[in-house]
Design a protein around this motif. Structure first.
Motif, PDB file in Angstrom:
ATOM      1  N   SER A   1       0.837  -1.201   0.000  1.00 44.41           N
ATOM      2  CA  SER A   1       0.000   0.000   0.000  1.00 44.41           C
ATOM      3  C   SER A   1       0.874   1.254   0.000  1.00 44.41           C
ATOM      4  N   ASN A   2       1.911   1.259   0.825  1.00 48.99           N
ATOM      5  CA  ASN A   2       2.817   2.412   0.876  1.00 48.99           C
ATOM      6  C   ASN A   2       3.530   2.602  -0.455  1.00 48.99           C
ATOM      7  N   GLN A   3       3.947   1.503  -1.066  1.00 49.86           N
ATOM      8  CA  GLN A   3       4.616   1.604  -2.360  1.00 49.86           C
ATOM      9  C   GLN A   3       3.655   2.122  -3.420  1.00 49.86           C
ATOM     10  N   ILE A   4       2.421   1.627  -3.399  1.00 55.80           N
ATOM     11  CA  ILE A   4       1.420   2.093  -4.374  1.00 55.80           C
ATOM     12  C   ILE A   4       1.160   3.583  -4.181  1.00 55.80           C
ATOM     13  N   LYS A   5       1.051   4.015  -2.918  1.00 54.33           N
ATOM     14  CA  LYS A   5       0.839   5.435  -2.645  1.00 54.33           C
ATOM     15  C   LYS A   5       2.010   6.264  -3.164  1.00 54.33           C
ATOM     16  N   LYS A   6       3.221   5.771  -2.930  1.00 56.39           N
ATOM     17  CA  LYS A   6       4.412   6.505  -3.385  1.00 56.39           C
ATOM     18  C   LYS A   6       4.425   6.599  -4.900  1.00 56.39           C
ATOM     19  N   VAL A   7       4.143   5.479  -5.566  1.00 54.94           N
ATOM     20  CA  VAL A   7       4.112   5.481  -7.029  1.00 54.94           C
ATOM     21  C   VAL A   7       3.025   6.432  -7.529  1.00 54.94           C
ATOM     22  N   ALA A   8       1.868   6.412  -6.871  1.00 52.83           N
ATOM     23  CA  ALA A   8       0.768   7.291  -7.274  1.00 52.83           C
ATOM     24  C   ALA A   8       1.154   8.759  -7.083  1.00 52.83           C
ATOM     25  N   ARG A   9       1.810   9.069  -5.962  1.00 52.06           N
ATOM     26  CA  ARG A   9       2.253  10.452  -5.733  1.00 52.06           C
ATOM     27  C   ARG A   9       3.262  10.877  -6.796  1.00 52.06           C
ATOM     28  N   ASP A  10       4.238   9.999  -7.059  1.00 53.77           N
ATOM     29  CA  ASP A  10       5.242  10.310  -8.077  1.00 53.77           C
ATOM     30  C   ASP A  10       4.589  10.496  -9.442  1.00 53.77           C
ATOM     31  N   GLU A  11       3.658   9.601  -9.758  1.00 54.78           N
ATOM     32  CA  GLU A  11       2.970   9.707 -11.044  1.00 54.78           C
ATOM     33  C   GLU A  11       2.147  10.989 -11.115  1.00 54.78           C
ATOM     34  N   ALA A  12       1.502  11.345 -10.011  1.00 54.84           N
ATOM     35  CA  ALA A  12       0.716  12.578  -9.972  1.00 54.84           C
ATOM     36  C   ALA A  12       1.618  13.792 -10.185  1.00 54.84           C
ATOM     37  N   LYS A  13       2.793  13.777  -9.547  1.00 55.57           N
ATOM     38  CA  LYS A  13       3.741  14.878  -9.739  1.00 55.57           C
ATOM     39  C   LYS A  13       4.149  14.975 -11.206  1.00 55.57           C
ATOM     40  N   GLY A  14       4.409  13.813 -11.817  1.00 57.05           N
ATOM     41  CA  GLY A  14       4.780  13.802 -13.234  1.00 57.05           C
ATOM     42  C   GLY A  14       3.666  14.337 -14.111  1.00 57.05           C
ATOM     43  N   VAL A  15       2.431  13.931 -13.813  1.00 61.82           N
ATOM     44  CA  VAL A  15       1.284  14.412 -14.598  1.00 61.82           C
ATOM     45  C   VAL A  15       1.151  15.923 -14.445  1.00 61.82           C
ATOM     46  N   ILE A  16       1.311  16.420 -13.224  1.00 58.96           N
ATOM     47  CA  ILE A  16       1.208  17.865 -12.976  1.00 58.96           C
ATOM     48  C   ILE A  16       2.305  18.612 -13.723  1.00 58.96           C
ATOM     49  N   GLU A  17       3.529  18.083 -13.669  1.00 57.58           N
ATOM     50  CA  GLU A  17       4.629  18.730 -14.386  1.00 57.58           C
ATOM     51  C   GLU A  17       4.366  18.736 -15.888  1.00 57.58           C
ATOM     52  N   ASP A  18       3.888  17.613 -16.422  1.00 56.28           N
ATOM     53  CA  ASP A  18       3.550  17.560 -17.847  1.00 56.28           C
ATOM     54  C   ASP A  18       2.458  18.570 -18.183  1.00 56.28           C
ATOM     55  N   ALA A  19       1.453  18.640 -17.315  1.00 57.83           N
ATOM     56  CA  ALA A  19       0.358  19.583 -17.550  1.00 57.83           C
ATOM     57  C   ALA A  19       0.871  21.017 -17.539  1.00 57.83           C
ATOM     58  N   ARG A  20       1.763  21.328 -16.627  1.00 56.52           N
ATOM     59  CA  ARG A  20       2.333  22.691 -16.576  1.00 56.52           C
ATOM     60  C   ARG A  20       3.124  22.991 -17.838  1.00 56.52           C
ATOM     61  N   ARG A  21       3.948  22.019 -18.261  1.00 52.73           N
ATOM     62  CA  ARG A  21       4.727  22.228 -19.492  1.00 52.73           C
ATOM     63  C   ARG A  21       3.789  22.416 -20.676  1.00 52.73           C
ATOM     64  N   ASN A  22       2.769  21.555 -20.763  1.00 52.40           N
ATOM     65  CA  ASN A  22       1.811  21.665 -21.867  1.00 52.40           C
ATOM     66  C   ASN A  22       1.058  22.989 -21.806  1.00 52.40           C
ATOM     67  N   ALA A  23       0.682  23.406 -20.608  1.00 48.64           N
ATOM     68  CA  ALA A  23      -0.023  24.678 -20.460  1.00 48.64           C
ATOM     69  C   ALA A  23       0.863  25.822 -20.922  1.00 48.64           C
ATOM     70  N   SER A  24       2.130  25.802 -20.531  1.00 51.99           N
ATOM     71  CA  SER A  24       3.064  26.851 -20.952  1.00 51.99           C
ATOM     72  C   SER A  24       3.208  26.843 -22.467  1.00 51.99           C
ATOM     73  N   ARG A  25       3.326  25.665 -23.050  1.00 53.26           N
ATOM     74  CA  ARG A  25       3.467  25.562 -24.501  1.00 53.26           C
ATOM     75  C   ARG A  25       2.205  26.077 -25.187  1.00 53.26           C
ATOM     76  N   ILE A  26       1.041  25.701 -24.658  1.00 50.16           N
ATOM     77  CA  ILE A  26      -0.230  26.137 -25.250  1.00 50.16           C
ATOM     78  C   ILE A  26      -0.353  27.662 -25.164  1.00 50.16           C
ATOM     79  N   VAL A  27       0.000  28.222 -24.007  1.00 48.21           N
ATOM     80  CA  VAL A  27      -0.060  29.674 -23.851  1.00 48.21           C
ATOM     81  C   VAL A  27       0.894  30.349 -24.825  1.00 48.21           C
ATOM     82  N   ASN A  28       2.119  29.819 -24.935  1.00 42.47           N
ATOM     83  CA  ASN A  28       3.093  30.396 -25.861  1.00 42.47           C
ATOM     84  C   ASN A  28       2.587  30.303 -27.301  1.00 42.47           C
TER      85      ASN A  28
END
Length: 141
Positions: free
Chosen positions: A69-96
């Motif tokens: 459960s702890n490993q799944i939570k950690k993976v989910a948090r890491d994946e969520a961070k990656g998704v957020i970072e991708d979304a920010r990059r995509n948002a910046s690209r879209i705005v540009n």
């Protein structure tokens, strides 16, 4: 305590024999009961050992589940961070991209305004020439 009647040769043999039979029967019943209880105790001890083993297994399973459960939570948090970072990059690209498109549209609009201005001047020139021509026709007649 039981008392026996006396007879010629001592105690009444029938009473004594009956008493001995009762004591023997009671003793055998007690022995059987003790054997059954010992067997039940042994069975319960074996069951208790099984349950202790099961408890240990369950505790290990719970620990493994908690780790998973702890490993799944950690993976989910890491994946969520990656998704957020991708979304920010995509948002910046879209705005540009949007800013670049807006700038291009603005430039195109400015160019179109100039062309419309040139078109108006040319049209005015053509209209003025046509009016002069029409007026020149009227003067000739």
């Amino acid at each position: 305590m039981r008392r026996f009647n006396t007879s010629l040769n001592g105690y009444n043999k029938l009473e004594v024999n009956n008493f001995v039979n009762e004591v023997t029967t009671e003793y055998e019943n007690m022995l059987n009961k003790l054997k059954r209880q010992d067997e039940e105790i042994q069975s319960l001890k074996q069951d208790m050992e099984k349950y202790k083993n099961m408890e240990g297994t369950l505790n290990r399973a719970i620990m493994v589940a908690e780790d998973a459960s702890n490993q799944i939570k950690k993976v989910a948090r890491d994946e969520a961070k990656g998704v957020i970072e991708d979304a920010r990059r995509n948002a910046s690209r879209i705005v540009n991209d949007a800013l670049l498109k807006a700038d291009k549209i603005e430039q195109d609009a400015e160019l179109l305004k100039r062309r419309v201005g040139v078109f108006k001047r040319r049209l005015k020139t053509v209209v003025d020439e046509q009016i002069e021509f029409i007026e020149s026709i009227n003067e000739d007649y």
